[in-house]
Design a protein around this motif. Structure first.
Motif, PDB file in Angstrom:
ATOM      1  N   PRO A 265       0.815  -1.230   0.000  1.00  0.00           N
ATOM      2  CA  PRO A 265       0.000   0.000   0.000  1.00  0.00           C
ATOM      3  C   PRO A 265       0.841   1.269   0.000  1.00  0.00           C
ATOM      4  CG  PRO A 265      -0.925  -1.609   1.509  1.00  0.00           C
ATOM      5  CD  PRO A 265       0.388  -2.155   1.068  1.00  0.00           C
ATOM      6  N   GLN A 268       2.169   1.821  -3.545  1.00  0.00           N
ATOM      7  CA  GLN A 268       1.081   2.310  -4.399  1.00  0.00           C
ATOM      8  C   GLN A 268       0.780   3.774  -4.120  1.00  0.00           C
ATOM      9  OE1 GLN A 268      -1.787  -0.659  -3.243  1.00  0.00           O
ATOM     10  NE2 GLN A 268      -1.406  -1.928  -5.063  1.00  0.00           N
ATOM     11  N   GLU A 269       0.876   4.151  -2.836  1.00  0.00           N
ATOM     12  CA  GLU A 269       0.624   5.543  -2.458  1.00  0.00           C
ATOM     13  C   GLU A 269       1.727   6.455  -3.011  1.00  0.00           C
ATOM     14  OE1 GLU A 269       0.392   8.240   1.620  1.00  0.00           O
ATOM     15  OE2 GLU A 269       0.028   6.079   1.735  1.00  0.00           O
ATOM     16  N   GLU A 272       1.240   7.203  -6.700  1.00  0.00           N
ATOM     17  CA  GLU A 272      -0.103   7.649  -7.067  1.00  0.00           C
ATOM     18  C   GLU A 272      -0.018   8.720  -8.165  1.00  0.00           C
ATOM     19  OE1 GLU A 272      -4.142   9.396  -4.917  1.00  0.00           O
ATOM     20  OE2 GLU A 272      -2.373   8.940  -3.723  1.00  0.00           O
TER      21      GLU A 272
END
Length: 358
Positions: A265, A268-269, A272
């Motif tokens: 996560p 992915q952040e 972004e």
């Protein structure tokens, strides 16, 4: 000076159409019907001296037909050809002294006599002096490791040994241009590597121009600075192999290995807003797919490298085989349209660069 100059080249063949059944076969005896097949359709290209160029395409694309016209075996239906300044099919005797040819599935050696005897016969064919022949032969025997097989009949050679002898035979008269049609077909990886290294050294030492047709794209990657791609008798790409990868490669995959557990996560952040796809291979390894037309690899790495304790990075590129396969699958019309768009864009870039310089 150009080694090869081809303009608006066409080659058409008349092929008999056989009627069905016994009655059709009987009619064919008295009145045959033919249809015209265009093997090569309006192709143009130029190859400067000293270049190694790959000429690739699917079976039936027109590769071998082009090579046969360039070597004077076939007469073009129309168009212009000059090789070493000669028109191949008109000035045969003078022309052949400056070229060497290797056809992977045909031999220029005499089957039942020793290799050295074939070489001596070829010396007379090419009118090479005894002194030049000995000097050239000694070098080729050493470079291609032929000393143990010179007195062996060609029919008793392995395929790899025969291909090394075929290369030597094509270079005995020190040609300035070498045509290679599937020279590594059926060979094991060790022999292929030896032949590739030899060809690179010949090009570097003597400036030998090489036109290579092959289905083995590893030959192209190992040897060629430029590739010409043929489909259905027409050229659909002419440029560098690197350009082919950059423009038609679907993207690259980054494999990131961390010292501790992957925080997917977080990765992915951090990325972004970028058009990438993340996946987790195992507890400490993450993969990210980076489409070449939408995102830059360096930008992805810039965002994630300092986020955790990174141990290793691997970049996996799309293989040339896959790119070429996708181009042919996409259909020649679509490919030509894309090539035209890319060429137009490239022309605009050149104009802009020229205006800046001025």
């Amino acid at each position: 000076m150009l080694a090869i100059d081809v303009k608006n080249l066409h080659k058409k063949f008349q092929v008999q159409q056989n009627r069905e059944g016994l009655a059709g076969a009987f009619r064919d005896l008295f009145k045959r019907e033919f249809r015209t097949i265009s093997a090569v359709k309006d192709i143009s290209f130029q190859i400067p001296q000293g270049e190694i160029c790959g000429y690739i395409g699917e079976n039936g694309a027109g590769k071998s037909t082009t090579i046969k016209m360039l070597t004077g075996i076939l007469v073009p239906t129309s168009g212009h050809i000059r090789v070493n300044g000669f028109v191949p099919f008109k000035e045969r005797e003078a022309f052949v002294r400056g070229i060497g040819v290797v056809f992977g599935q045909r031999s220029q050696l005499w089957w039942d006599i020793g290799v050295i005897e074939s070489f001596r016969l070829l010396r007379k064919v090419y009118r090479v002096s005894e002194q030049d022949f000995k000097q050239r032969l000694d070098e080729l025997v050493e470079r291609l490791q032929l000393s143990d097989i010179l007195n062996r009949p060609v029919r008793k050679l392995s395929l790899g040994q025969r291909m090394r002898c075929e290369l030597a035979a094509s270079l005995l008269h020190n040609p300035s241009i070498l045509f290679l049609d599937e020279p590594t077909i059926g060979l094991d990886i060790m022999v292929k590597t030896e032949i590739r290294e030899f060809l690179k050294s010949m090009n570097k030492r003597y400036g030998t121009t090489i036109l290579l047709t092959t289905h083995d794209l590893q030959d192209i990657e190992a040897l060629c600075s430029r590739v010409i791609m043929l489909d259905d008798g027409s050229i659909i790409y002419d440029g560098s192999l690197e350009e082919l990868k950059n423009r038609w490669g679907r993207g690259k995959e980054l494999v990131l290995q961390y010292a501790s557990s992957v925080n997917l996560p977080l990765l992915q952040e951090l990325t972004e807003g970028l058009d990438v796809e993340w996946s987790q291979e195992n507890e400490r390894t993450a993969r990210v797919w980076v489409p070449s037309d939408k995102t830059n690899v360096s930008e992805v790495l810039g965002r994630v490298v300092g986020a955790a304790d990174l141990e290793d990075i691997r970049i996996i590129e799309t293989q040339t085989d896959d790119i070429v396969r996708e181009i042919y699958k996409s259909g020649s019309a679509a490919v030509r349209e894309k090539v035209a768009e890319l060429a137009s864009a490239q022309d605009r870039e050149l104009v802009l660069e020229g205006s800046k310089d001025s």
